[in-house]
Every structure is written in structure tokens, then in C-alpha cells.
Motif scaffolding. Structure first.
Motif, PDB file in Angstrom:
ATOM      1  N   ARG A  68      -1.597 -18.143  22.147  1.00 56.47           N
ATOM      2  CA  ARG A  68      -1.249 -16.745  22.388  1.00 56.47           C
ATOM      3  C   ARG A  68       0.215 -16.477  22.033  1.00 56.47           C
ATOM      4  O   ARG A  68       0.560 -15.449  21.452  1.00 56.47           O
ATOM      5  CB  ARG A  68      -1.503 -16.389  23.859  1.00 56.47           C
ATOM      6  N   ALA A  69       1.081 -17.442  22.363  1.00 60.94           N
ATOM      7  CA  ALA A  69       2.500 -17.288  22.054  1.00 60.94           C
ATOM      8  C   ALA A  69       2.733 -17.233  20.549  1.00 60.94           C
ATOM      9  O   ALA A  69       3.583 -16.477  20.059  1.00 60.94           O
ATOM     10  CB  ALA A  69       3.294 -18.430  22.675  1.00 60.94           C
ATOM     11  N   ARG A  70       1.961 -18.017  19.799  1.00 61.64           N
ATOM     12  CA  ARG A  70       2.093 -17.985  18.340  1.00 61.64           C
ATOM     13  C   ARG A  70       1.668 -16.631  17.777  1.00 61.64           C
ATOM     14  O   ARG A  70       2.276 -16.139  16.811  1.00 61.64           O
ATOM     15  CB  ARG A  70       1.271 -19.111  17.716  1.00 61.64           C
ATOM     16  N   CYS A  71       0.645 -16.045  18.365  1.00 58.65           N
ATOM     17  CA  CYS A  71       0.227 -14.704  17.926  1.00 58.65           C
ATOM     18  C   CYS A  71       1.324 -13.681  18.198  1.00 58.65           C
ATOM     19  O   CYS A  71       1.607 -12.801  17.363  1.00 58.65           O
ATOM     20  CB  CYS A  71      -1.065 -14.297  18.625  1.00 58.65           C
ATOM     21  N   LEU A  92       8.889 -11.516  22.828  1.00 60.25           N
ATOM     22  CA  LEU A  92       9.291 -12.604  21.942  1.00 60.25           C
ATOM     23  C   LEU A  92      10.035 -13.682  22.721  1.00 60.25           C
ATOM     24  O   LEU A  92       9.809 -14.875  22.506  1.00 60.25           O
ATOM     25  CB  LEU A  92      10.164 -12.061  20.816  1.00 60.25           C
ATOM     26  N   GLU A  93      10.909 -13.269  23.633  1.00 62.76           N
ATOM     27  CA  GLU A  93      11.629 -14.243  24.450  1.00 62.76           C
ATOM     28  C   GLU A  93      10.664 -15.086  25.275  1.00 62.76           C
ATOM     29  O   GLU A  93      10.821 -16.307  25.390  1.00 62.76           O
ATOM     30  CB  GLU A  93      12.627 -13.531  25.352  1.00 62.76           C
ATOM     31  N   GLU A  97       9.988 -19.199  24.997  1.00 64.51           N
ATOM     32  CA  GLU A  97      10.083 -20.107  26.137  1.00 64.51           C
ATOM     33  C   GLU A  97       8.814 -20.932  26.303  1.00 64.51           C
ATOM     34  O   GLU A  97       8.870 -22.134  26.594  1.00 64.51           O
ATOM     35  CB  GLU A  97      10.391 -19.309  27.404  1.00 64.51           C
ATOM     36  N   VAL A  98       7.654 -20.292  26.110  1.00 64.55           N
ATOM     37  CA  VAL A  98       6.383 -21.022  26.213  1.00 64.55           C
ATOM     38  C   VAL A  98       6.297 -22.093  25.138  1.00 64.55           C
ATOM     39  O   VAL A  98       5.944 -23.253  25.400  1.00 64.55           O
ATOM     40  CB  VAL A  98       5.185 -20.049  26.105  1.00 64.55           C
ATOM     41  N   LEU A  99       6.633 -21.730  23.908  1.00 68.88           N
ATOM     42  CA  LEU A  99       6.546 -22.671  22.801  1.00 68.88           C
ATOM     43  C   LEU A  99       7.499 -23.848  23.001  1.00 68.88           C
ATOM     44  O   LEU A  99       7.141 -24.998  22.732  1.00 68.88           O
ATOM     45  CB  LEU A  99       6.853 -21.952  21.487  1.00 68.88           C
ATOM     46  N   ARG A 105       8.380 -27.139  18.837  1.00 70.50           N
ATOM     47  CA  ARG A 105       9.781 -26.856  18.538  1.00 70.50           C
ATOM     48  C   ARG A 105       9.951 -26.000  17.281  1.00 70.50           C
ATOM     49  O   ARG A 105      10.851 -25.161  17.223  1.00 70.50           O
ATOM     50  CB  ARG A 105      10.537 -28.176  18.390  1.00 70.50           C
ATOM     51  N   ALA A 106       9.090 -26.230  16.295  1.00 73.26           N
ATOM     52  CA  ALA A 106       9.234 -25.480  15.048  1.00 73.26           C
ATOM     53  C   ALA A 106       9.021 -23.991  15.286  1.00 73.26           C
ATOM     54  O   ALA A 106       9.821 -23.150  14.842  1.00 73.26           O
ATOM     55  CB  ALA A 106       8.257 -25.999  14.007  1.00 73.26           C
ATOM     56  N   ASN A 107       7.956 -23.640  16.000  1.00 75.17           N
ATOM     57  CA  ASN A 107       7.697 -22.219  16.251  1.00 75.17           C
ATOM     58  C   ASN A 107       8.683 -21.630  17.251  1.00 75.17           C
ATOM     59  O   ASN A 107       9.007 -20.439  17.179  1.00 75.17           O
ATOM     60  CB  ASN A 107       6.260 -22.019  16.728  1.00 75.17           C
ATOM     61  N   ALA A 108       9.166 -22.450  18.195  1.00 70.90           N
ATOM     62  CA  ALA A 108      10.199 -21.970  19.112  1.00 70.90           C
ATOM     63  C   ALA A 108      11.471 -21.631  18.330  1.00 70.90           C
ATOM     64  O   ALA A 108      12.127 -20.612  18.593  1.00 70.90           O
ATOM     65  CB  ALA A 108      10.491 -23.019  20.177  1.00 70.90           C
ATOM     66  N   ALA A 109      11.807 -22.478  17.352  1.00 69.22           N
ATOM     67  CA  ALA A 109      12.974 -22.194  16.506  1.00 69.22           C
ATOM     68  C   ALA A 109      12.747 -20.938  15.670  1.00 69.22           C
ATOM     69  O   ALA A 109      13.650 -20.115  15.499  1.00 69.22           O
ATOM     70  CB  ALA A 109      13.255 -23.391  15.606  1.00 69.22           C
TER      71      ALA A 109
END
Length: 402
Positions: A68-71, A92-93, A97-99, A105-109
Motif C-alpha cells: 500500500r505504501a508503494r502505491c 507521502l511521509e 516511514e512504513v517503507l 530502503r530503495a523505495n524509502a529513499a
């Protein structure tokens, strides 16, 4: 993720959008919908992309928080590209945080870089720097590293740190080439073009010349006393006296600087600052009061002397000049934003420029009548785009530069 979805994801990561779509076009499970949404976004169908991503997010259960966070991350990027600046930043924030907490780490970045890009667009340069400071560049994959350096270049250009901007763009170009993504390489190339093009007009001794960003940076660091009409400020040798909230005083200052080394007549000053067609004693009294205020404000860098005809600007060192853009008033800033090639709403333009929507609409209407911009759609769906290239780079025009 099954083998077909994995192959589609790898195709998207390398820029093969059609290859990714071919693999998931007939599937309607949440993961496939998400990949289709990202692919449609890369093809430019942002409305369809948003719809697919929303369907995918609804399809993932509460236990699938990372998916869901990636979406949400993909939606945030679409919102940025479509200049939907009202899209809730907190979503987005939360996704970032979830990612990060779940080890993606890649998607969080990626989420962090999107945040930094949004701050840059809005002119929040310090906040963009703060977000970039949380990254270790050596840990980023090439595509994200290119985006990281592009944001760095953007903040440096807005601050007129052109040498640093060039270095950042070189780093971005190298990372983009390693990624092998043609669109990213083109983005870096487009970002580099303004550095070697005319950026503004310099008026000095009655002569007007076009100057580059490097020349503007050198000018503002020199002994030349610059009435900077791009920021409504008086600048010299790294010192700045802002008159951004004092338009009458800046109009007087600019008129004096344009007349230097001669003087400006009282009639000219009254016309430029007060728009007075027929000056009377009350206008002249107001001119004396405002001139006194201006003299006190700019005292660290210059003085103002009275002459039989009017007033004269007296720099404490160096000569005087005026820095302007080829388009005056709000039109210049509007053109600067539209030149990025994206479709903008008038409300998004007003938000970035920190002005009223009505002011932006008047500027857009004037530009449309001049054949420089055009609109697509109507009502709340109306978007604006540029029809002709402005001939001047846009980076110096954007807010937050200084």
C-alpha cells in the motif's frame, strides 16, 4: 511476487514501459494493477495511472502495508509531475516511514527524494537540503542518485551557486548514464541547458545587455551596486538589502539606478513610483517622505543626494546597475514555471509563486493573448502550457532563490 510480475517490475526499472505492460495488461490483481498504473504514468496517461493505483491500494489488505505504501509513493510522484501541489504531503511521509521500517530502503529513499523535489518546486530550499542530508549518496542506486544530484543542482542554481550546480549536474549525468534510462538522461541534459544561456538583462550606463547565470553570480559578488528587480532588493558584494515588501521604495531605487550616474527628475520618480499623471504638492510631499525612508534603508550601501532637478543615487563604492528580466511583473515568473513542460493549474502556479489566483489568471490571460501560452480543459480541470520557448532560462525566476 510471481515470475511475470517480477519481469514486469524489472522492465519498468530499466525504462521498458511497453515490455512491462505486455506482461500485466490482462491481469487485475492488486500487484499487477500497481505495475500497470506506474507504466501508464510513465507513458503520460496520469489520470488512468492514478485510477489504477487507487484500485491497487484498495485491493491490498491491511496486512500488506508495504504494498500500500508503494502505491501511495507512486501516487505522490504522479501528483508532483501533474503539479497537484494540494496532494497531502503527510501521506507521502507516512509511506516513507512504513517503507523504511519494513526494510524497503530503495523505495524509502525514493519517497524522500520526491519530498525534496516538492520542497524545491515550492521554493523551500532549506527543507529540500534537510531531506537530502538524510541520504548517503553512495548507497543509492543510479536512477535515484541522478535524482538526488538533480535536486542538489536545483537548490544551488536557485541560490546562484553556479559552480556547485555544474558539479551536481555532472554527477547527475554520470549516474543517469549508469542507469541506462533514456528519459533520465534527457532530464539531466535539459536541466543543464540554462547554465549556458542568457538568464537576465543588465542595464548599466544606459546600455542593456544579456547576461548568463555565471555572469549574474559574478555581478552580485562584485562592487557593482545592483538594483535587483528579480528579487526587489539592493545587492552588492554579497550584501543584500531587501525591499520585497516595499514596492514603492524599490520603484524609486530602480529609477535612480537606471538614471545613474545622472539624476532622476521628480516628475519621473512620481510617475514610476506613484503612477501620478499630474503631480501636486501632496505628491511632492509624499516623495520627500519616501525618499527619506529609502535613504535610511539603503544607508549601508549607498546615499541619495538632492539635485536641482530631482535626486541622484550615490554608491559608497563602485558603480550602479539594474538587473531585470525580459518579461516584467508576474508574467516572468509564470513563464518560468510553465517552461518545465508540465501542465499547470492556475491554483498550483499561485501556490508556488505565493500570490493570489486572480493575479496568476490575469498574467495567464495576457500571455495567452500574446500567443505564448494556451489552456487545455475547462473549469477545475483547466491546465496551462507554454506554446513558445521563452528564450531565457527559468531557474533564476523561481521563488526561494534568495
Amino acid at each position: 511476487m510471481d515470475s511475470i510480475l517480477n519481469a514486469a517490475a524489472l522492465a519498468l526499472a530499466t525504462g521498458d514501459v511497453l515490455g512491462a505492460l505486455n506482461r500485466v495488461a490482462l491481469r487485475d490483481d492488486p500487484a499487477a494493477l500497481a505495475l500497470r498504473g506506474i507504466a501508464m504514468a510513465q507513458l503520460g496517461d496520469l489520470a488512468r495511472a492514478r485510477e489504477l493505483l487507487k484500485q491497487a491500494a484498495r485491493g491490498f489488505g491491511r496486512q500488506e502495508s508495504v504494498a500500500r505504501a508503494r502505491c501511495i509513493l507512486a501516487e505522490a510522484e504522479i501528483a508532483l509531475v501533474s503539479r497537484d501541489l494540494a496532494w497531502p504531503e503527510r501521506w507521502l511521509e507516512g509511506a516513507r516511514e512504513v517503507l523504511a521500517s519494513r526494510g524497503d530502503r530503495a523505495n524509502a529513499a525514493h519517497a524522500g527524494i520526491i519530498e525534496a523535489r516538492r520542497h524545491l518546486l515550492l521554493g523551500h530550499l532549506d527543507r529540500a537540503d534537510e531531506r537530502l542530508a538524510t541520504f548517503a549518496p553512495e548507497t543509492l542506486p543510479p536512477a535515484l542518485l541522478a535524482a538526488y544530484w538533480l535536486v542538489h543542482a536545483g537548490t544551488n542554481i536557485r541560490r546562484l551557486q553556479i559552480a556547485s550546480a555544474r558539479q551536481a549536474l555532472q554527477q547527475a549525468g554520470a549516474a543517469a548514464r549508469r542507469s541506462g534510462i533514456a528519459g533520465l538522461m534527457a532530464e539531466v541534459e535539459a536541466a543543464s541547458l540554462p547554465l549556458d544561456s542568457p538568464a537576465a538583462l543588465l542595464r548599466r550606463h544606459g546600455v542593456e545587455t544579456a547576461v548568463s547565470l555565471d555572469e549574474v553570480e559574478a555581478l552580485l559578488a562584485s562592487d557593482t551596486l545592483v538594483a535587483d528587480a528579480t528579487r526587489n532588493a539592493l545587492r552588492q558584494g554579497g550584501e543584500t538589502i531587501s525591499l520585497a515588501t516595499r514596492p514603492v521604495l524599490f520603484a524609486l531605487l530602480r529609477t535612480l539606478a537606471e538614471a545613474w550616474p545622472g539624476d532622476a527628475s521628480r516628475e519621473t520618480l512620481l510617475k514610476r513610483a506613484f503612477h501620478a499623471r499630474h503631480a501636486d504638492e501632496s505628491h511632492r510631499a509624499r516623495l520627500r517622505v519616501e525618499m527619506t525612508r529609502l535613504r535610511q534603508l539603503i544607508a549601508p550601501l549607498a546615499d541619495i543626494s538632492a539635485t536641482p532637478a530631482g535626486f541622484r543615487l550615490v554608491p559608497k563604492r563602485g558603480e550602479a546597475a539594474v538587473l531585470v528580466f525580459p518579461l516584467e511583473d508576474q508574467s516572468a515568473a509564470v513563464m518560468a514555471l510553465l517552461a518545465d513542460g508540465e501542465l499547470w493549474s492556475s491554483s498550483a502556479l499561485a501556490l508556488v509563486l505565493d500570490t493570489s489566483a486572480r493575479t496568476v489568471q490575469r498574467a495567464l490571460q495576457a500571455l495567452q493573448q500574446a500567443g505564448k501560452v494556451d489552456s487545455i480543459g475547462r473549469g477545475r480541470a483547466q491546465r496551462w502550457t507554454m506554446l513558445t520557448l521563452p528564450g531565457f532560462p527559468t531557474t533564476l525566476l523561481l521563488p526561494g532563490a534568495g
